[in-house]
Design a protein around this motif. Structure first.
Motif, PDB file in Angstrom:
ATOM      1  N   SER A   1      -8.388  -0.925  -0.639  1.00  8.65           N
ATOM      2  CA  SER A   1      -8.226  -1.879   0.452  1.00  8.65           C
ATOM      3  C   SER A   1      -8.476  -3.312  -0.021  1.00  8.65           C
ATOM      4  CB  SER A   1      -9.207  -1.552   1.578  1.00  8.65           C
ATOM      5  OG  SER A   1     -10.545  -1.766   1.138  1.00  8.65           O
TER       6      SER A   1
ATOM      7  N   THR B   1      -2.812  -4.045   1.599  1.00 15.47           N
ATOM      8  CA  THR B   1      -2.938  -4.371   3.016  1.00 15.47           C
ATOM      9  C   THR B   1      -3.244  -3.122   3.835  1.00 15.47           C
ATOM     10  OG1 THR B   1      -1.235  -6.044   2.624  1.00 15.47           O
ATOM     11  CG2 THR B   1      -1.868  -5.648   4.911  1.00 15.47           C
ATOM     12  N   TYR B   2      -2.662  -2.001   3.423  1.00 12.46           N
ATOM     13  CA  TYR B   2      -2.891  -0.715   4.095  1.00 12.46           C
ATOM     14  C   TYR B   2      -3.190   0.331   3.027  1.00 12.46           C
ATOM     15  CZ  TYR B   2       0.035  -3.612   7.082  1.00 12.46           C
ATOM     16  OH  TYR B   2       0.563  -4.688   7.752  1.00 12.46           O
TER      17      TYR B   2
ATOM     18  N   ASN C   1      -5.391   2.515   0.193  1.00 10.64           N
ATOM     19  CA  ASN C   1      -6.401   2.272  -0.845  1.00 10.64           C
ATOM     20  C   ASN C   1      -5.762   1.831  -2.155  1.00 10.64           C
ATOM     21  OD1 ASN C   1      -8.752   3.218   0.717  1.00 10.64           O
ATOM     22  ND2 ASN C   1      -7.707   5.197   0.619  1.00 10.64           N
TER      23      ASN C   1
ATOM     24  N   GLY D   1      -5.610  -9.506   7.153  1.00 15.53           N
ATOM     25  CA  GLY D   1      -6.475  -8.515   6.530  1.00 15.53           C
ATOM     26  C   GLY D   1      -7.647  -9.145   5.800  1.00 15.53           C
TER      27      GLY D   1
ATOM     28  N   GLY E   1       0.815  -1.209   0.000  1.00 19.08           N
ATOM     29  CA  GLY E   1       0.000   0.000   0.000  1.00 19.08           C
ATOM     30  C   GLY E   1       0.844   1.251   0.000  1.00 19.08           C
TER      31      GLY E   1
ATOM     32  N   GLY F   1      -5.764  -5.086  -4.266  1.00 23.19           N
ATOM     33  CA  GLY F   1      -6.097  -4.855  -2.871  1.00 23.19           C
ATOM     34  C   GLY F   1      -4.819  -4.586  -2.106  1.00 23.19           C
TER      35      GLY F   1
ATOM     36  N   LYS G   1     -10.652  -5.244   1.239  1.00 23.57           N
ATOM     37  CA  LYS G   1     -12.106  -5.401   1.204  1.00 23.57           C
ATOM     38  C   LYS G   1     -12.678  -4.899  -0.115  1.00 23.57           C
ATOM     39  CE  LYS G   1     -16.363  -4.001   3.555  1.00 23.57           C
ATOM     40  NZ  LYS G   1     -16.959  -3.109   4.574  1.00 23.57           N
TER      41      LYS G   1
ATOM     42  N   GLN H   1      -2.087   3.403  10.093  1.00 19.44           N
ATOM     43  CA  GLN H   1      -2.668   2.081   9.831  1.00 19.44           C
ATOM     44  C   GLN H   1      -1.569   1.013   9.761  1.00 19.44           C
ATOM     45  OE1 GLN H   1      -4.730   1.701   6.092  1.00 19.44           O
ATOM     46  NE2 GLN H   1      -5.666  -0.257   6.651  1.00 19.44           N
TER      47      GLN H   1
END
Length: 319
Positions: A106, A101-102, A104, A142, A15, A99, A108, A31
């Motif tokens: 994310s 881990t930290y 954007n 995550g 990230g 995606g 999710k 984060q």
């Protein structure tokens, strides 16, 4: 039995901040450094130190460093990650999403986009060649957290590592050969890996063994002697002892040992980022020259190189 579920790929990297500004860097570092996989100190000791001292001091400094490497399209790590995903999409018959881990996008968000595409079986490919609990295991944590808010979780497989994958080694070797062709071969090839606290390895993290294996396989692929190749660890943080030898200390010593023309590669990084473009290409270059070196050749990460994409395809097909 053949898998009849619709498959998709989640490409994962660490990230990056959303912008090269102190507030954005502070959000990202907060984060990142809150993750117990990254810093395992007792929370009541760590959190006041993090929020009271480290973030207020480091965030503006790190933001200024990001400003020196920021690309027109954004943060280098994210720019190259998008290019990797785009090229991968063009060559495989399944959805691909990013995606982080930290920050954007994310984990999710990446998962949700795959589910919206009808994916029922996810191949999670963290772009960390060498396993470490600080990176790959953090991705697993995550994902578990992301799945808590997803009504129907898909089946998934996590690629743990690919430190010795033949196409990964071949891609690294080709990047070195291209550098030799363009700039000439140096006296010495240094492989610089991101460091972790030594205590983590003492407690069982297999990261250093993976780094050593990658270095040796690359040496053999290039046909170099053991005297022509070395490996070090960079980016240490805090006062605790980290894996050694340290990259910066090694660069101070190499010129006095007769290494005047150096080639340096960062095999643990799949995309160029602050740690490669600023720390290695700029800071370490200055350090090497200051201590008597003549030529410092930084070999870029694999980024969206075709062999790198081919490696991803092979790993996905093998999963």
């Amino acid at each position: 039995m053949q898998n009849t579920k619709k498959q998709g790929v989640l490409l994962v990297n660490l990230g990056t901040p959303d912008a090269p500004t102190a507030p954005a860097v502070k959000r990202f570092l907060s984060q990142f450094l809150h993750d117990k996989r990254v810093v395992d100190m007792t929370r009541w000791l760590w959190c006041p130190l993090l929020h009271g001292i480290i973030l207020p001091i480091r965030s503006p400094k790190v933001a200024k460093l990001y400003q020196t490497v920021w690309m027109e399209e954004g943060s280098p790590l994210l720019v190259y990650a998008k290019r990797q995903a785009d090229k991968l999409k063009q060559q495989i018959d399944m959805p691909v999403e990013l995606g982080m881990t930290y920050g954007n996008p994310s984990l999710k968000v990446g998962l949700e986009k795959l589910l919206e595409s009808g994916v029922e079986d996810v191949i999670v490919l963290p772009l960390y060649p060498q396993y470490s609990s600080t990176t790959t295991a953090a991705v697993s944590d995550g994902l578990t957290k992301a799945y808590q808010s997803i009504p129907v979780m898909p089946s998934y497989r996590l690629v743990r590592d690919y430190h010795d994958h033949p196409t990964y080694i071949k891609a690294l070797a080709e990047s070195v050969r291209r550098s030799w062709q363009d700039k000439g071969q140096g006296d010495y090839l240094l492989c610089s890996y991101h460091g972790i606290p030594k205590r983590y390895a003492d407690n069982g993290d297999i990261y250093p063994q993976h780094c050593e294996a990658t270095t040796e396989l690359l040496r053999l692929e290039l046909g170099l002697t053991k005297e022509q190749v070395g490996m070090t660890y960079q980016s240490r943080f805090g006062r605790e002892e980290w894996l050694q030898p340290y990259t910066d200390k090694t660069l101070e010593q190499l010129p006095s040992k007769g290494v005047k023309k150096l080639d340096i590669i960062t095999p643990a990084f799949s995309s160029d980022c602050l740690e490669t473009l600023e720390e290695i290409s700029e800071q370490c270059c200055e350090l090497f020259i200051e201590h008597g070196g003549d030529v410092f050749n930084f070999i870029p990460c694999l980024n969206d190189d075709e062999l790198h994409i081919q490696m991803m395809i092979e790993i996905i097909n093998e999963s």
